[in-house]
Design a protein around this motif. Sequence first.
Motif, PDB file in Angstrom:
ATOM      1  N   GLN A 139     -71.256  46.093 -22.503  1.00  0.00           N
ATOM      2  CA  GLN A 139     -72.266  45.181 -23.020  1.00  0.00           C
ATOM      3  C   GLN A 139     -73.609  45.887 -22.857  1.00  0.00           C
ATOM      4  O   GLN A 139     -73.875  46.456 -21.801  1.00  0.00           O
ATOM      5  N   ILE A 140     -74.425  45.840 -23.888  1.00  0.00           N
ATOM      6  CA  ILE A 140     -75.717  46.525 -23.847  1.00  0.00           C
ATOM      7  C   ILE A 140     -76.789  45.620 -24.448  1.00  0.00           C
ATOM      8  O   ILE A 140     -76.566  44.991 -25.479  1.00  0.00           O
ATOM      9  N   ILE A 141     -77.936  45.569 -23.790  1.00  0.00           N
ATOM     10  CA  ILE A 141     -79.105  44.947 -24.412  1.00  0.00           C
ATOM     11  C   ILE A 141     -80.275  45.918 -24.351  1.00  0.00           C
ATOM     12  O   ILE A 141     -80.362  46.765 -23.465  1.00  0.00           O
ATOM     13  N   GLY A 142     -81.186  45.756 -25.298  1.00  0.00           N
ATOM     14  CA  GLY A 142     -82.368  46.601 -25.351  1.00  0.00           C
ATOM     15  C   GLY A 142     -83.065  46.428 -26.678  1.00  0.00           C
ATOM     16  O   GLY A 142     -82.599  45.677 -27.544  1.00  0.00           O
ATOM     17  N   LYS A 143     -84.178  47.125 -26.828  1.00  0.00           N
ATOM     18  CA  LYS A 143     -84.946  46.993 -28.059  1.00  0.00           C
ATOM     19  C   LYS A 143     -84.503  47.984 -29.130  1.00  0.00           C
ATOM     20  O   LYS A 143     -84.760  47.800 -30.313  1.00  0.00           O
ATOM     21  N   ALA A 144     -83.882  49.067 -28.726  1.00  0.00           N
ATOM     22  CA  ALA A 144     -83.459  50.107 -29.678  1.00  0.00           C
ATOM     23  C   ALA A 144     -82.351  50.933 -29.065  1.00  0.00           C
ATOM     24  O   ALA A 144     -82.271  51.081 -27.845  1.00  0.00           O
ATOM     25  N   GLY A 145     -81.499  51.485 -29.912  1.00  0.00           N
ATOM     26  CA  GLY A 145     -80.449  52.390 -29.439  1.00  0.00           C
ATOM     27  C   GLY A 145     -79.218  51.684 -28.915  1.00  0.00           C
ATOM     28  O   GLY A 145     -78.306  52.343 -28.396  1.00  0.00           O
ATOM     29  N   VAL A 146     -79.176  50.352 -29.047  1.00  0.00           N
ATOM     30  CA  VAL A 146     -78.023  49.590 -28.550  1.00  0.00           C
ATOM     31  C   VAL A 146     -76.803  49.848 -29.423  1.00  0.00           C
ATOM     32  O   VAL A 146     -75.702  50.128 -28.927  1.00  0.00           O
ATOM     33  N   ASP A 147     -77.005  49.750 -30.746  1.00  0.00           N
ATOM     34  CA  ASP A 147     -75.869  49.891 -31.666  1.00  0.00           C
ATOM     35  C   ASP A 147     -75.207  51.260 -31.519  1.00  0.00           C
ATOM     36  O   ASP A 147     -73.990  51.378 -31.580  1.00  0.00           O
ATOM     37  N   LYS A 148     -76.023  52.309 -31.282  1.00  0.00           N
ATOM     38  CA  LYS A 148     -75.450  53.656 -31.144  1.00  0.00           C
ATOM     39  C   LYS A 148     -74.529  53.729 -29.941  1.00  0.00           C
ATOM     40  O   LYS A 148     -73.403  54.211 -30.051  1.00  0.00           O
ATOM     41  N   ARG A 149     -75.002  53.252 -28.792  1.00  0.00           N
ATOM     42  CA  ARG A 149     -74.159  53.387 -27.588  1.00  0.00           C
ATOM     43  C   ARG A 149     -72.929  52.497 -27.659  1.00  0.00           C
ATOM     44  O   ARG A 149     -71.863  52.864 -27.146  1.00  0.00           O
ATOM     45  N   ILE A 150     -73.051  51.326 -28.285  1.00  0.00           N
ATOM     46  CA  ILE A 150     -71.865  50.487 -28.431  1.00  0.00           C
ATOM     47  C   ILE A 150     -70.836  51.177 -29.315  1.00  0.00           C
ATOM     48  O   ILE A 150     -69.633  51.162 -29.030  1.00  0.00           O
ATOM     49  N   ASP A 151     -71.298  51.802 -30.391  1.00  0.00           N
ATOM     50  CA  ASP A 151     -70.350  52.481 -31.277  1.00  0.00           C
ATOM     51  C   ASP A 151     -69.696  53.682 -30.585  1.00  0.00           C
ATOM     52  O   ASP A 151     -68.505  53.951 -30.791  1.00  0.00           O
ATOM     53  N   VAL A 152     -70.458  54.405 -29.793  1.00  0.00           N
ATOM     54  CA  VAL A 152     -69.875  55.530 -29.057  1.00  0.00           C
ATOM     55  C   VAL A 152     -68.817  55.011 -28.076  1.00  0.00           C
ATOM     56  O   VAL A 152     -67.702  55.551 -27.995  1.00  0.00           O
ATOM     57  N   LEU A 153     -69.152  53.933 -27.363  1.00  0.00           N
ATOM     58  CA  LEU A 153     -68.198  53.402 -26.388  1.00  0.00           C
ATOM     59  C   LEU A 153     -66.995  52.759 -27.074  1.00  0.00           C
ATOM     60  O   LEU A 153     -65.868  52.850 -26.570  1.00  0.00           O
ATOM     61  N   ALA A 154     -67.225  52.130 -28.225  1.00  0.00           N
ATOM     62  CA  ALA A 154     -66.103  51.562 -28.983  1.00  0.00           C
ATOM     63  C   ALA A 154     -65.160  52.674 -29.424  1.00  0.00           C
ATOM     64  O   ALA A 154     -63.929  52.528 -29.372  1.00  0.00           O
ATOM     65  N   THR A 155     -65.726  53.791 -29.835  1.00  0.00           N
ATOM     66  CA  THR A 155     -64.904  54.938 -30.230  1.00  0.00           C
ATOM     67  C   THR A 155     -64.139  55.473 -29.029  1.00  0.00           C
ATOM     68  O   THR A 155     -62.934  55.768 -29.115  1.00  0.00           O
ATOM     69  N   ALA A 156     -64.817  55.572 -27.901  1.00  0.00           N
ATOM     70  CA  ALA A 156     -64.173  56.068 -26.682  1.00  0.00           C
ATOM     71  C   ALA A 156     -63.007  55.158 -26.279  1.00  0.00           C
ATOM     72  O   ALA A 156     -61.936  55.639 -25.892  1.00  0.00           O
ATOM     73  N   ILE A 157     -63.221  53.848 -26.373  1.00  0.00           N
ATOM     74  CA  ILE A 157     -62.151  52.912 -26.017  1.00  0.00           C
ATOM     75  C   ILE A 157     -60.964  53.074 -26.956  1.00  0.00           C
ATOM     76  O   ILE A 157     -59.814  53.135 -26.521  1.00  0.00           O
ATOM     77  N   GLN A 158     -61.251  53.161 -28.243  1.00  0.00           N
ATOM     78  CA  GLN A 158     -60.156  53.273 -29.209  1.00  0.00           C
ATOM     79  C   GLN A 158     -59.427  54.612 -29.069  1.00  0.00           C
ATOM     80  O   GLN A 158     -58.269  54.736 -29.453  1.00  0.00           O
ATOM     81  N   ALA A 159     -60.125  55.601 -28.514  1.00  0.00           N
ATOM     82  CA  ALA A 159     -59.476  56.895 -28.259  1.00  0.00           C
ATOM     83  C   ALA A 159     -58.801  56.926 -26.894  1.00  0.00           C
ATOM     84  O   ALA A 159     -58.285  57.963 -26.489  1.00  0.00           O
ATOM     85  N   ARG A 160     -58.796  55.792 -26.199  1.00  0.00           N
ATOM     86  CA  ARG A 160     -58.193  55.681 -24.866  1.00  0.00           C
ATOM     87  C   ARG A 160     -58.840  56.641 -23.872  1.00  0.00           C
ATOM     88  O   ARG A 160     -58.167  57.249 -23.034  1.00  0.00           O
ATOM     89  N   MET A 161     -60.134  56.817 -23.989  1.00  0.00           N
ATOM     90  CA  MET A 161     -60.840  57.652 -23.030  1.00  0.00           C
ATOM     91  C   MET A 161     -61.012  56.894 -21.720  1.00  0.00           C
ATOM     92  O   MET A 161     -60.951  55.665 -21.671  1.00  0.00           O
ATOM     93  N   THR A 162     -61.256  57.663 -20.667  1.00  0.00           N
ATOM     94  CA  THR A 162     -61.553  57.087 -19.365  1.00  0.00           C
ATOM     95  C   THR A 162     -63.035  57.286 -19.054  1.00  0.00           C
ATOM     96  O   THR A 162     -63.742  58.007 -19.769  1.00  0.00           O
ATOM     97  N   VAL A 163     -63.483  56.679 -17.981  1.00  0.00           N
ATOM     98  CA  VAL A 163     -64.877  56.877 -17.571  1.00  0.00           C
ATOM     99  C   VAL A 163     -65.125  58.336 -17.189  1.00  0.00           C
ATOM    100  O   VAL A 163     -66.250  58.827 -17.315  1.00  0.00           O
ATOM    101  N   TYR A 164     -64.089  59.046 -16.760  1.00  0.00           N
ATOM    102  CA  TYR A 164     -64.259  60.469 -16.443  1.00  0.00           C
ATOM    103  C   TYR A 164     -64.585  61.255 -17.719  1.00  0.00           C
ATOM    104  O   TYR A 164     -65.338  62.225 -17.687  1.00  0.00           O
ATOM    105  N   ASP A 165     -63.986  60.840 -18.822  1.00  0.00           N
ATOM    106  CA  ASP A 165     -64.293  61.514 -20.089  1.00  0.00           C
ATOM    107  C   ASP A 165     -65.754  61.308 -20.488  1.00  0.00           C
ATOM    108  O   ASP A 165     -66.348  62.162 -21.147  1.00  0.00           O
ATOM    109  N   LEU A 166     -66.312  60.165 -20.121  1.00  0.00           N
ATOM    110  CA  LEU A 166     -67.718  59.901 -20.476  1.00  0.00           C
ATOM    111  C   LEU A 166     -68.660  60.858 -19.753  1.00  0.00           C
ATOM    112  O   LEU A 166     -69.741  61.166 -20.245  1.00  0.00           O
ATOM    113  N   GLU A 167     -68.262  61.324 -18.576  1.00  0.00           N
ATOM    114  CA  GLU A 167     -69.080  62.313 -17.869  1.00  0.00           C
ATOM    115  C   GLU A 167     -69.222  63.589 -18.699  1.00  0.00           C
ATOM    116  O   GLU A 167     -70.257  64.239 -18.704  1.00  0.00           O
TER     117      GLU A 167
END
Lengths: 568, 568
Positions: B408-436
């Motif tokens: 979940q993300i809130i902010g004035k800008a750049g929210v949609d980008k990070r949600i889409d990146v994380l949505a992609t990561a989830i659908q790719a079955r990535m882990t939090v280690y992959d986000l590093e």
Amino acid sequence: MGDQSPSPLNLVVVGGVAGGMSFAARARRLSESASITVFEKGPFVGYANCGIPYALGGIIQSDEALILQTPDSIKARYNVDIRHSTEVIAIDRENKTVEYKTQGQEAKSMKYDKLILAQGADAFRPPISGSNAPNVFTLQTIPDMTAIKSYVAAHCSKSVAVIGGGFIGLEAAESLHALGMKVSIVEYMPHVFPPVDQDIAEPIHAEIRRNNVDLHLNARVKEIVAPIEAEGTGNGSSHVLLESGEKVPGDIILLVVGVRPRITLAKTAGLEISRFGIVTNAQMQSTTDPDIYAVGDMAETTNSITLLPQNLALAGPANRQGRLAADHIFGRDVSYRGNVGTSVCQIFGINVGLVGPSITSLHSQSPNLDPEYVTVHPPNHAAYYPGATPLTLKLAFSKRNGNILGAQIIGKAGVDKRIDVLATAIQARMTVYDLEHLELAYAPPFGSAKDPVNMAGFVASNVLRGDTEIIHPEDLTPEILDQYQVIDVRSPGEFARGYVRGAKLAPLNELRGRLGDLDREKKVLVYCQVGYRGYLGYRILKQEGFKVVNLDGGFKAVSQGGFGLLVG
Amino acid sequence: MGDQSPSPLNLVVVGGVAGGMSFAARARRLSESASITVFEKGPFVGYANCGIPYALGGIIQSDEALILQTPDSIKARYNVDIRHSTEVIAIDRENKTVEYKTQGQEAKSMKYDKLILAQGADAFRPPISGSNAPNVFTLQTIPDMTAIKSYVAAHCSKSVAVIGGGFIGLEAAESLHALGMKVSIVEYMPHVFPPVDQDIAEPIHAEIRRNNVDLHLNARVKEIVAPIEAEGTGNGSSHVLLESGEKVPGDIILLVVGVRPRITLAKTAGLEISRFGIVTNAQMQSTTDPDIYAVGDMAETTNSITLLPQNLALAGPANRQGRLAADHIFGRDVSYRGNVGTSVCQIFGINVGLVGPSITSLHSQSPNLDPEYVTVHPPNHAAYYPGATPLTLKLAFSKRNGNILGAQIIGKAGVDKRIDVLATAIQARMTVYDLEHLELAYAPPFGSAKDPVNMAGFVASNVLRGDTEIIHPEDLTPEILDQYQVIDVRSPGEFARGYVRGAKLAPLNELRGRLGDLDREKKVLVYCQVGYRGYLGYRILKQEGFKVVNLDGGFKAVSQGGFGLLVG
């Protein structure tokens, strides 16, 4: 937790910017007891060098904003000993010591258990006659920037010739243009921003020229002519002389033609070095000496798409490598995964983003990957919501297995988002088929129910499944074009504004009724403005028995991409 | 390619918006010979219903902009027979026919080989007394919107009570506020935008109120009081009466409390239906009848993170399901992958994005996933580049394996980008280690060398590896708080502006020198403003032998998230 060994570990870092400082901070978080010393040749540590082009022209208004940390603040927070203005001049690998010299002092030596080389890269100074004139500058460090600003202020410089149209050159050009200077860019190659393809760079060229910046492409510099008598007068006689004989004026001249890893120290110490930098294993250890790590711009890395070695001078990877080296020293099981080369750049009103190699580079260096690509031009968000602007997205993939190999995007907004999504998809080893399924956030101000990333996935998957056959504008030589009957399925109004040479108009909505007008013996090249109606036309014609190809990216790819020869 | 069967396939579609039209267009691309008929109850087909809230208030200026296609344009382009203003009133599964009725005509029947149900969902009308008054509206279709606009124009309505603080309610509130109307929002739950957690909604509440919109939370509607004599006078006596006795004025009243799948037709036909909609297999076929497909808002789908059934009324999934049903009918080997619920919403100056379930929902519905989360507040791009604004990002993951469960993300800008990146990561079955490791595009106007997504990955991985232990503000009851000595490692200036109850100030840069002041027998709760200095403090204290936890998200999470009880 932490370091329990009796004698504390001596960690010595050479270089105090991105990779070096990330190492030091992480090492301290992992061990309160380690001794951590950072040697930095320059006067500043932990500064934001990516901001330098922006601070040059006052887009970032305060130079201090770039200096994120001071030696004192680092000492207080991380208990790290910062030796700025201090150069490490030799490594004695046998005795595990470095010899260092602070300005104005005698050389001394210090013992290390682990040595971290994070010296970065030097701005490359090509051997051009005149390049040592006092009004010729590189732009890599805060002192570089300060020197330019002082010179411009003292000499009232009104024009600048920027030699080099890469990242830094373009950012600096925009920044100095914002100051009101007359800016010229001199680029050796046929296009600026070398990591992208020519057709992606063409709209950047148009945007640069639209902003009254002179752009010289395919421009070989013969010499820099900065007569002594001109110095300080700002009288406009200083210029860059091209081999063509053309003179590009510049009261100051910026030399931003890339960087070279700072390998002198490592070379003298006998470490293995390739033309891409210090060679390391996946733990960032020198292949020659496991007690020496190399991180950031000075280390060779592997492109994880092509598996080819490369030098990548980007802050993100440098930071992660520094962190990883610290993890490894403190016993963590870590491996660097290589790079995909994700990057983005803002040039006046245009953004350009890139991940992976360009198509040109894939064809020349990685034909084994069986590369193919598709081009789409979707709007950045719902077309019916105010402010929508078009993107151009080239998606590269392997014909063998659909693996995504790279992407290039240009547009006014939404470029960085799609590049980051595709960079994530590549790092997750997704295929173009996965992009069809990808569920991305949609609300009218942000995207479309079928996001540009989905659209590119649909088109690429259609190609791989044989649902469409495409031909790229770059492959349409006049001879190949002559083999086709060319059918334009756009509207008469669109056709009137320009068309592919030899095309006949048959608007899509009338196509089913006009099949009788076509020559069933001759292959059909069908196209529309951006590709979708051409695809619909392809499906109709194919199912009716025609041999047909759709023009990838449509007429827009032709007109925007610099394929003027194809225009009728 | 294409359909070669002797008698063309009869494809009948019920519903002509997202899923139905995507089906029809894809079916035609796969087969020129199929007969495709689309029945649509309303007067419009293929319109952009996600734009309706924006067109209501004139943010999208022309209603026509929403009508992407007309029956004639669809017929011409796709050779699809559109029967608008025509309702399908029965399905005869045995004879494979539908009975349909066009307004003002006799009922007729039509044969189908495959039937596609894409009827969407109805705006839910709760049984509230007064909800049938002429100034009470739902907002789901173009006729709904036109009715509101006409009423407002005819009666000079100056105020609106929006019942329901979800997606549509918030977008409509903003849109009508832009028209100059006095807007009140009435929400049954303790917070608006129900898919997110309370602490993520709190800044939205602040933003709504900052824009002079009245917000009533935990508000039970007793009845809508719209006296006949008030109708048409805009005299302000029309209102929503809450159970608290409070009256919320509204010359018009919008009822936007969610949607319900339109299942009457399917139910009468005997198809299996759950409380989430028509039950289908992964090819979108009804589990009862494989010749009937259901797509979009009316079909039950599976959340691919929790594997729980759900109803998801989003345009993107509807479109993909329609396309997939067509692929399956024409013999493709396709499977729907379920949804992750990626969404984004703009509310005045704030953006809120979401993928996966909220923490609240994970704890209540999916404790088997062993959910944990971390909170970070990084800037949307390099802090030193002008215009940087903070984000708040909550990243949910499984303690068992590091799988990403949501964000979940809130902010004035750049929210949609990070949600889409994380949505992609989830659908790719990535882990939090992959986000590093994730290599995202960085230039100062767009991001940071360590992107917010990397930062969240670092923190989550630190938690999983035991490099830090955290406690969440929501878990800090007064009793639990009393068990700790609370150490604030911020600066005195930050401390002076508010602190956690009972906290003692020990600025991070002085912490190493002040360990003697601490009680070695009592657990330490350390915190800073956003979490990073708290983490550094944790590392120092932990290595010095203290029992310590870091406050997740820092004091900002406390003050912004509505945990006022914790403030000293």
